[in-house]
Design a protein around this motif. Structure first.
Motif, PDB file in Angstrom:
ATOM      1  N   VAL A  94       0.833  -1.203   0.000  1.00  0.00           N
ATOM      2  CA  VAL A  94       0.000   0.000   0.000  1.00  0.00           C
ATOM      3  C   VAL A  94       0.865   1.249   0.000  1.00  0.00           C
ATOM      4  O   VAL A  94       0.626   2.200  -0.763  1.00  0.00           O
ATOM      5  N   TYR A  95       1.877   1.270   0.866  1.00  0.00           N
ATOM      6  CA  TYR A  95       2.741   2.452   0.991  1.00  0.00           C
ATOM      7  C   TYR A  95       3.545   2.697  -0.288  1.00  0.00           C
ATOM      8  O   TYR A  95       3.741   3.846  -0.694  1.00  0.00           O
ATOM      9  N   GLU A  96       3.997   1.614  -0.911  1.00  0.00           N
ATOM     10  CA  GLU A  96       4.756   1.759  -2.165  1.00  0.00           C
ATOM     11  C   GLU A  96       3.849   2.283  -3.272  1.00  0.00           C
ATOM     12  O   GLU A  96       4.229   3.186  -4.031  1.00  0.00           O
ATOM     13  N   LYS A  97       2.656   1.751  -3.360  1.00  0.00           N
ATOM     14  CA  LYS A  97       1.718   2.173  -4.397  1.00  0.00           C
ATOM     15  C   LYS A  97       1.315   3.631  -4.220  1.00  0.00           C
ATOM     16  O   LYS A  97       1.158   4.379  -5.194  1.00  0.00           O
ATOM     17  N   ALA A  98       1.142   4.048  -2.970  1.00  0.00           N
ATOM     18  CA  ALA A  98       0.737   5.432  -2.693  1.00  0.00           C
ATOM     19  C   ALA A  98       1.910   6.401  -2.765  1.00  0.00           C
ATOM     20  O   ALA A  98       1.699   7.616  -2.699  1.00  0.00           O
ATOM     21  N   ASP A  99       3.138   5.873  -2.898  1.00  0.00           N
ATOM     22  CA  ASP A  99       4.350   6.700  -2.853  1.00  0.00           C
ATOM     23  C   ASP A  99       4.371   7.522  -1.569  1.00  0.00           C
ATOM     24  O   ASP A  99       4.730   8.703  -1.564  1.00  0.00           O
ATOM     25  N   TYR A 100       3.971   6.892  -0.471  1.00  0.00           N
ATOM     26  CA  TYR A 100       3.948   7.508   0.855  1.00  0.00           C
ATOM     27  C   TYR A 100       5.328   8.055   1.191  1.00  0.00           C
ATOM     28  O   TYR A 100       6.337   7.368   1.072  1.00  0.00           O
ATOM     29  N   GLU A 101       5.380   9.313   1.578  1.00  0.00           N
ATOM     30  CA  GLU A 101       6.661   9.998   1.753  1.00  0.00           C
ATOM     31  C   GLU A 101       7.546   9.351   2.819  1.00  0.00           C
ATOM     32  O   GLU A 101       8.767   9.511   2.790  1.00  0.00           O
ATOM     33  N   SER A 183     -10.896  24.333   0.954  1.00  0.00           N
ATOM     34  CA  SER A 183      -9.614  24.571   1.605  1.00  0.00           C
ATOM     35  C   SER A 183      -8.928  23.261   1.952  1.00  0.00           C
ATOM     36  O   SER A 183      -7.709  23.118   1.780  1.00  0.00           O
ATOM     37  N   GLN A 184      -9.706  22.282   2.429  1.00  0.00           N
ATOM     38  CA  GLN A 184      -9.130  20.987   2.768  1.00  0.00           C
ATOM     39  C   GLN A 184      -8.594  20.283   1.526  1.00  0.00           C
ATOM     40  O   GLN A 184      -7.523  19.680   1.564  1.00  0.00           O
ATOM     41  N   LEU A 185      -9.342  20.356   0.431  1.00  0.00           N
ATOM     42  CA  LEU A 185      -8.884  19.727  -0.810  1.00  0.00           C
ATOM     43  C   LEU A 185      -7.612  20.396  -1.322  1.00  0.00           C
ATOM     44  O   LEU A 185      -6.680  19.720  -1.784  1.00  0.00           O
ATOM     45  N   LEU A 186      -7.560  21.715  -1.220  1.00  0.00           N
ATOM     46  CA  LEU A 186      -6.367  22.448  -1.639  1.00  0.00           C
ATOM     47  C   LEU A 186      -5.191  22.127  -0.735  1.00  0.00           C
ATOM     48  O   LEU A 186      -4.052  21.945  -1.197  1.00  0.00           O
ATOM     49  N   GLU A 352      -0.913  14.550  -2.140  1.00  0.00           N
ATOM     50  CA  GLU A 352      -1.781  13.852  -3.091  1.00  0.00           C
ATOM     51  C   GLU A 352      -3.199  14.393  -2.988  1.00  0.00           C
ATOM     52  O   GLU A 352      -3.781  14.444  -1.900  1.00  0.00           O
ATOM     53  N   ALA A 353      -3.757  14.797  -4.106  1.00  0.00           N
ATOM     54  CA  ALA A 353      -5.102  15.369  -4.111  1.00  0.00           C
ATOM     55  C   ALA A 353      -6.154  14.302  -3.856  1.00  0.00           C
ATOM     56  O   ALA A 353      -5.955  13.121  -4.165  1.00  0.00           O
ATOM     57  N   ILE A 354      -7.268  14.713  -3.271  1.00  0.00           N
ATOM     58  CA  ILE A 354      -8.409  13.830  -3.072  1.00  0.00           C
ATOM     59  C   ILE A 354      -9.123  13.650  -4.408  1.00  0.00           C
ATOM     60  O   ILE A 354      -9.498  14.626  -5.061  1.00  0.00           O
ATOM     61  N   THR A 355      -9.316  12.413  -4.823  1.00  0.00           N
ATOM     62  CA  THR A 355     -10.022  12.155  -6.075  1.00  0.00           C
ATOM     63  C   THR A 355     -11.518  12.351  -5.877  1.00  0.00           C
ATOM     64  O   THR A 355     -12.036  12.222  -4.768  1.00  0.00           O
ATOM     65  N   PRO A 356     -12.247  12.672  -6.957  1.00  0.00           N
ATOM     66  CA  PRO A 356     -13.706  12.811  -6.834  1.00  0.00           C
ATOM     67  C   PRO A 356     -14.371  11.568  -6.258  1.00  0.00           C
ATOM     68  O   PRO A 356     -15.322  11.673  -5.481  1.00  0.00           O
ATOM     69  N   ARG A 357     -13.868  10.400  -6.618  1.00  0.00           N
ATOM     70  CA  ARG A 357     -14.451   9.161  -6.100  1.00  0.00           C
ATOM     71  C   ARG A 357     -14.266   9.055  -4.591  1.00  0.00           C
ATOM     72  O   ARG A 357     -15.192   8.705  -3.866  1.00  0.00           O
ATOM     73  N   ARG A 358     -13.052   9.347  -4.129  1.00  0.00           N
ATOM     74  CA  ARG A 358     -12.788   9.271  -2.692  1.00  0.00           C
ATOM     75  C   ARG A 358     -13.601  10.319  -1.948  1.00  0.00           C
ATOM     76  O   ARG A 358     -14.089  10.078  -0.848  1.00  0.00           O
ATOM     77  N   LEU A 359     -13.757  11.486  -2.552  1.00  0.00           N
ATOM     78  CA  LEU A 359     -14.579  12.533  -1.953  1.00  0.00           C
ATOM     79  C   LEU A 359     -16.016  12.065  -1.809  1.00  0.00           C
ATOM     80  O   LEU A 359     -16.640  12.235  -0.747  1.00  0.00           O
ATOM     81  N   TRP A 360     -16.552  11.458  -2.860  1.00  0.00           N
ATOM     82  CA  TRP A 360     -17.932  10.985  -2.830  1.00  0.00           C
ATOM     83  C   TRP A 360     -18.107   9.872  -1.796  1.00  0.00           C
ATOM     84  O   TRP A 360     -19.115   9.825  -1.081  1.00  0.00           O
ATOM     85  N   GLU A 361     -17.136   8.966  -1.723  1.00  0.00           N
ATOM     86  CA  GLU A 361     -17.232   7.870  -0.763  1.00  0.00           C
ATOM     87  C   GLU A 361     -17.294   8.400   0.668  1.00  0.00           C
ATOM     88  O   GLU A 361     -18.031   7.873   1.508  1.00  0.00           O
ATOM     89  N   THR A 362     -16.536   9.440   0.953  1.00  0.00           N
ATOM     90  CA  THR A 362     -16.551  10.008   2.302  1.00  0.00           C
ATOM     91  C   THR A 362     -17.841  10.772   2.565  1.00  0.00           C
ATOM     92  O   THR A 362     -18.406  10.689   3.660  1.00  0.00           O
ATOM     93  N   LEU A 363     -18.307  11.501   1.563  1.00  0.00           N
ATOM     94  CA  LEU A 363     -19.545  12.265   1.731  1.00  0.00           C
ATOM     95  C   LEU A 363     -20.729  11.357   2.062  1.00  0.00           C
ATOM     96  O   LEU A 363     -21.596  11.723   2.861  1.00  0.00           O
ATOM     97  N   LYS A 364     -20.761  10.184   1.484  1.00  0.00           N
ATOM     98  CA  LYS A 364     -21.903   9.284   1.697  1.00  0.00           C
ATOM     99  C   LYS A 364     -21.674   8.267   2.819  1.00  0.00           C
ATOM    100  O   LYS A 364     -22.489   7.376   3.011  1.00  0.00           O
ATOM    101  N   VAL A 490      -6.638   8.359   5.549  1.00  0.00           N
ATOM    102  CA  VAL A 490      -6.125   9.718   5.425  1.00  0.00           C
ATOM    103  C   VAL A 490      -7.029  10.583   4.568  1.00  0.00           C
ATOM    104  O   VAL A 490      -7.386  11.700   4.928  1.00  0.00           O
ATOM    105  N   GLY A 491      -7.406  10.068   3.401  1.00  0.00           N
ATOM    106  CA  GLY A 491      -8.292  10.837   2.535  1.00  0.00           C
ATOM    107  C   GLY A 491      -9.630  11.102   3.181  1.00  0.00           C
ATOM    108  O   GLY A 491     -10.175  12.213   3.120  1.00  0.00           O
TER     109      GLY A 491
END
Length: 588
Positions: A94-101, A183-186, A352-364, A490-491
């Motif tokens: 997971v960490y390698e795929k995400a390029d976690y700092e 602001s959070q997305l930015l 890493e920016a929040i993708t629209p899909r991840r945003l929608w998943e959290t909203l619902k 995190v997202g």
């Protein structure tokens, strides 16, 4: 009922209803030189040379929380879930795929002593938490000094009435609310270490410009700009702090963070006592000098923040900080203690920016809605009396200068009750009932505002009553950390923190329509509304407790029905993230 094992979706399985962490500063962990010694852990004595291949996998460890202390082989996994090879392999991928700092600092076998961890935490407190408090001071100065300006007849100078004041507050809050999520997305895209200093500098410029207010239009304009720029700041800070602290440590640090609210009130009251006396100098009112001087102070904090906020634990070294915050050894401790507490903190890069899909998943994600409901109603009962405190004291006959000093006692007590409440939550490992103490404190005070015949007519009695009310134990630190923990990603944390804060600001908007001009000075109708809302808040707390207990039982039923092989396969292959994972349990 069995608890889920320490797998990719959990932190400390023995603290399902508390603020548990997988690795705390009270746990003695072995150092490299102790490899041939016996490890004494809170859960038993374990030979450190035990082959991790023979340790129970996350699928086979399903003893209850009460049985963990008697399971010697289970102990290492309780402290470090990555000792399970299945878990370690999964999260490394997971960490390698995400390029976690911090992925290069990830070490499932790293060990350290209790003294080393305590020293690292003290360094984080001094470097990260202390500066977060300074930055929050900058926020609170520029959004909270309006009440001191009222004591200097600002409304009369600008030709405004209390309804205009309410409208200005509403404009600020709606703007603040509207800016939270963007602001959070930015911040997630740029990194909070970049976006937060930019925010502070921008709002300081607007705050300074308030010294040139001329009337209703300019008052509303600056309120709007301040709200738009300041929105999202608090969740941004919480996200940044979560990079350095475990889930159990964060609420305590946030309690220090929110003592800044009252501390700033004390400091700005003392500053206002002097600055408001400058009325007449250069033909300016005292409140104009106050906006100018305090805005310049926060501007300096904003500029300094560009140099005081590293992006992560592995990015503290730079040209102006050549030695960084930590040694290589300390970096290993900082990174791995946080990941062992919550492996999901490394599933995204910090820029890493929040993708629209991840945003929608959290909203619902309806499982977080009860926390948003608490944020909506819990802070309304004390808000109108707080907003109107200086105006009320002036109506009671106190001078502008005495008014600025009389707000200090409740602020001091408020600091103490906030810290005690958060400590109590940590001690009892309980969130809901401890946080509900805020509503239980405000209820009798609101009832007194409604029914006490001496209100307003008895000046000192009214002052004492309002001071007791505003000394309430503030549960915001508990709720913010609670939301972060239950998001479990995190997202999701980024978005859920903004949504929670948006619910709080929505409640503040509602609060500004409770004390209206027609109802003054006793606000009988307004106080009736506050009594009803206070009871609703208590009901929402109780509902939230019941909801999370039921949801955990539902998850446990499904998890318990799975075979050991199915559990292992689920851990290795599931695409489900955050709180929806079957192996995650909600804190309450």
């Amino acid at each position: 009922m069995s608890s889920p094992p320490p797998n990719p979706g959990t932190t400390n399985p023995g603290t399902g209803t508390g603020t548990g962490s997988g690795s705390t500063s009270t746990t003695a962990l072995p150092t490299p030189v102790d490899e041939k010694k016996t490890i004494i852990s809170p859960y038993g004595t374990v030979p450190p040379t035990q082959d991790t291949k023979n340790l129970p996998t996350s699928s086979s460890a399903s003893s209850s929380a009460s049985d963990i202390s008697t399971s010697l082989s289970y102990s290492p996994l309780t402290l470090n879930p990555f000792l399970d090879p299945v878990v370690a392999t999964h999260w490394r991928q997971v960490y390698e795929k995400a390029d976690y700092e911090c992925k290069d600092a990830f070490d499932p076998t790293a060990t350290w002593t209790e003294e080393e961890e305590k020293a690292v935490v003290r360094k984080i407190d001094f470097r990260a938490c202390a500066w977060a408090i300074v930055m929050f001071f900058a926020l609170q100065v520029d959004r909270g000094n309006l009440s001191q300006a009222l004591a200097d007849n600002m409304l009369d100078d600008l030709g405004l009435n209390t309804n205009d004041y309410n409208y200005g507050n509403v404009i600020f809050l709606v703007s603040f609310l509207s800016a939270e999520l963007p602001s959070q997305l930015l911040s997630k895209k740029l990194g909070p270490d970049r976006w937060i200093p930019i925010q502070i500098v921008l709002w300081s410029v607007v705050a300074i410009s308030q010294c040139s207010l001329t009337g209703r239009g300019s008052f509303f304009a600056t309120r709007c700009l301040l709200g738009l720029i300041e929105g999202g700041f608090i969740p941004d800070i919480v996200l940044w702090l979560s990079y350095f602290y475990t889930s159990r440590e964060l609420p305590i640090r946030l309690s220090y963070f929110w003592t800044t609210l009252s501390s700033t009130s004390i400091i700005t009251s003392l500053m206002a006592f002097g600055l408001l006396r400058m009325r007449g100098i250069n033909g300016w009112a005292g409140w104009q000098w106050m906006f100018l001087v305090e805005g310049l102070i926060t501007l300096c904090i904003g500029l300094a923040s560009f140099f005081m906020m590293p992006a992560s634990a592995v990015q503290t070294k730079t040209w102006f900080r050549p030695n960084g915050w930590f040694t290589d050894r300390e970096v290993t401790i900082v990174v791995n203690r946080v990941l062992r507490d919550d492996p999901s903190k490394g599933d995204m890069h910090n820029r890493e920016a929040i993708t629209p899909r991840r945003l929608w998943e959290t909203l619902k994600d309806y499982d977080l809605w009860p926390l948003y409901a608490i944020g909506l109603v819990a802070y309304i009962p004390h808000t109108p009396p707080s907003y109107y405190l200086t105006l009320t004291l002036r109506k009671l006959g106190f001078s502008p200068f005495n008014t600025t000093l009389l707000v200090i006692p409740s602020s001091v007590v408020h600091i103490l009750t906030l810290l005690l409440l958060t400590r109590l939550s940590d001690l009892l490992q309980e969130r809901t009932f401890v946080a509900m103490l805020q509503s239980l404190w405000t209820l009798p005070c609101i009832l007194a505002l409604k029914f006490w015949p001496g209100l307003i007519d008895n000046a000192w009695g009214t002052y004492i009553l309002m001071s007791v009310l505003l000394s309430y134990p503030y549960c915001h630190a508990i709720l913010v950390a609670w939301t972060s923990k239950n998001a479990n990603n995190v997202g999701a944390r980024t978005v859920s923190a903004a949504l929670y804060n948006m619910s709080v600001q929505t409640g503040n908007v509602i609060a500004n329509f409770i004390y209206l001009d027609y109802d003054k000075p006793y606000y009988k109708d307004g106080n009736t509304k506050l009594v009803v809302i206070n009871f609703i808040a208590i009901g929402v707390f109780l509902f939230t407790k019941a909801y999370y207990v039921i949801r955990n039982k539902q998850k446990e039923k499904v998890w318990g029905a799975m075979s050991e092989e199915e559990k292992v396969e689920y851990i290795k292959t599931t695409k489900v993230q955050g709180s929806r994972r079957l192996d995650f349990r909600f804190a309450h």
